[in-house]
Design a protein around this motif. Structure first.
Motif, PDB file in Angstrom:
ATOM      1  N   LEU A   1       0.832  -1.207   0.000  1.00 38.50           N
ATOM      2  CA  LEU A   1       0.000   0.000   0.000  1.00 38.50           C
ATOM      3  C   LEU A   1       0.871   1.264   0.000  1.00 38.50           C
ATOM      4  O   LEU A   1       0.669   2.173  -0.810  1.00 38.50           O
ATOM      5  CB  LEU A   1      -0.915  -0.021   1.225  1.00 38.50           C
TER       6      LEU A   1
ATOM      7  N   TRP B   1       1.193   3.939  -3.173  1.00 34.67           N
ATOM      8  CA  TRP B   1       0.856   5.353  -2.980  1.00 34.67           C
ATOM      9  C   TRP B   1       2.021   6.265  -3.334  1.00 34.67           C
ATOM     10  O   TRP B   1       1.836   7.291  -3.980  1.00 34.67           O
ATOM     11  CB  TRP B   1       0.417   5.591  -1.532  1.00 34.67           C
TER      12      TRP B   1
ATOM     13  N   LYS C   1     -11.131   1.988   6.834  1.00 34.18           N
ATOM     14  CA  LYS C   1     -11.092   2.118   5.373  1.00 34.18           C
ATOM     15  C   LYS C   1     -10.154   1.114   4.707  1.00 34.18           C
ATOM     16  O   LYS C   1     -10.438   0.601   3.626  1.00 34.18           O
ATOM     17  CB  LYS C   1     -10.696   3.542   4.983  1.00 34.18           C
ATOM     18  N   TRP C   2      -9.009   0.826   5.350  1.00 35.76           N
ATOM     19  CA  TRP C   2      -8.020  -0.048   4.697  1.00 35.76           C
ATOM     20  C   TRP C   2      -7.782  -1.365   5.433  1.00 35.76           C
ATOM     21  O   TRP C   2      -6.858  -2.105   5.103  1.00 35.76           O
ATOM     22  CB  TRP C   2      -6.701   0.709   4.520  1.00 35.76           C
TER      23      TRP C   2
END
Length: 414
Positions: free
Chosen positions: A306, A310, A341-342
């Motif tokens: 992740l 990003w 959210k993640w």
């Protein structure tokens, strides 16, 4: 570059730079020095200022050019500088950044703990000196301030050294931020030596004030720009995560040099006792780090993949600045949102929500002072001159606290 006694380099900032000594040509041709071509001067600042892709090679050559001008100016004013001292001073400024690794400060905080680039510079200079049969002995003495002519060291490292003059001027040029433009040529013309120390003639006061203010503006507008802080903090977190996975036995794609530093706990002792360590460090550059991050973006570890995705795609953390430290409630609230959210939990949340502080002191009255020599022979520190812009208030450190976290809103702006 050793096939000729004279080389001319076309520099976008100063025009033609002349390299006309065989020893200097030998040094610039060495792989340790050529490595600087593969290390960005401003790390990830190009994610904010796209033109900021110049390298530490550019910068050190620029600083060398300014050193040549400063030595010539001082000599024209009757300052005794021998040919040996001239060559040694030029080599000292060429080598001042030799110990920087890729994305230097991120590397120091992420993979190589407790070992500064200054220390690595010293080891590399000693190794080069051995290889060049002692030709750098005077250079090392000047670099470390051990030589009796103090002004030579001050040209290399002080609050008014040619290193700062070049990086302000060069970084301003490549970022397009005009606040960093300084009158480097006038400053060099105003340099003088008094009682063995580097000083500035009275006529140069305003150019020095502009120089100090330009440095302050460049730090807050460029070097400590909140989006630059975001990118560099993300890189630090990526390297810390990669090192943790590597130490736990996880297989990671990396070059031999990067593998060496990820899979071993490297300390100061390794550098001092194992020649292989320094050799591996000199094989490490921006390409190793960036190549690995591109591959890690598809790694099975969700934290690593992740963060890498990003950073590669410039989906950077949001940074909020404050004059006061952030309380734990602010961090906890953001961590809850990131967790939802993640689907990240526990200690892993520290990779995504964290706070830190950035500090800048534009002028340090406790450090090598910038002294002004007046026509009547009196000497005053720049910050103690009547009606000067540079007062003691500029010597007070400015501290800004910040918090970093992923953008919770899908269409937030950086």
């Amino acid at each position: 570059m050793t096939d000729s006694k004279r080389k001319i380099v076309n520099d976008p900032v100063y025009g033609f730079i002349t390299i006309d000594h065989p020893l200097i040509l030998t040094l610039i041709s060495h792989p340790y020095y050529q490595r600087l071509r593969r290390i960005h001067q401003m790390a990830l600042a190009h994610l904010v200022y796209p033109g900021a892709v110049h390298t530490r090679f550019h910068h050190s050559l620029g600083a060398y050019h300014l050193m040549c001008g400063a030595l010539q100016e001082l000599r024209s004013k009757g300052v005794d500088i021998t040919p040996e001292e001239e060559v040694a001073s030029k080599m000292a400024i060429l080598l001042h950044d030799i110990g920087h690794g890729p994305y230097s400060h991120a590397l120091e905080n992420g993979i190589i703990e407790g070992v500064s680039h200054e220390a690595i510079s010293q080891w590399l200079m000693e190794a080069l000196n051995k290889e060049m049969h002692g030709a750098l002995s005077l250079t090392i003495d000047i670099f470390n301030g051990r030589y009796h002519k103090k002004f030579l060291h001050q040209l290399v490292s002080s609050q008014l050294d040619v290193d700062r003059m070049d990086y302000l001027n060069r970084d301003s040029f490549f970022t397009g931020v005009s606040e960093g433009v300084i009158s480097y040529d006038r400053i060099i013309k105003m340099l003088t030596v008094h009682h063995g120390e580097l000083m500035v003639e009275e006529k140069g006061i305003y150019s020095i004030e502009k120089f100090i203010i330009a440095r302050r503006l460049m730090y807050w507008q460029v070097y400590l720009h909140k989006t630059v802080l975001s990118a560099e903090n993300m890189l630090v977190k990526i390297l810390i995560r990669a090192k943790k996975l590597a130490q736990a036995g996880e297989k990671l794609f990396c070059s031999p040099a990067l593998e060496y530093f990820l899979y071993h706990a490297i300390t100061k002792d390794n550098f001092e006792k194992d020649p292989e360590c320094l050799k591996m460090f000199c094989m490490l550059d921006d390409y190793d780090i960036l190549g690995a991050i591109k591959v890690w973006s598809a790694h099975k570890d969700p934290v690593l993949s992740l963060l890498c995705n990003w950073l590669i795609n410039r989906q950077l953390f949001k940074v909020v600045l404050s004059h006061e430290p952030f309380d734990n409630n602010s961090l906890d609230m953001l961590k809850k949102q990131v967790a939802q959210k993640w689907n990240i939990s526990g200690p892993d949340l520290d990779y995504f929500v964290f706070s830190d502080a950035a500090t800048l002191r534009a002028y340090n009255i406790n450090d090598e002072k910038i002294n002004i020599l007046f026509k009547d022979g009196t000497v005053k520190d720049i910050s103690s001159i009547d009606n000067a812009l540079i007062s003691h208030t500029l010597a007070i450190p400015v501290k800004k606290f910040y918090i970093c976290h992923p953008k919770i809103q899908a269409n937030g702006t950086s």
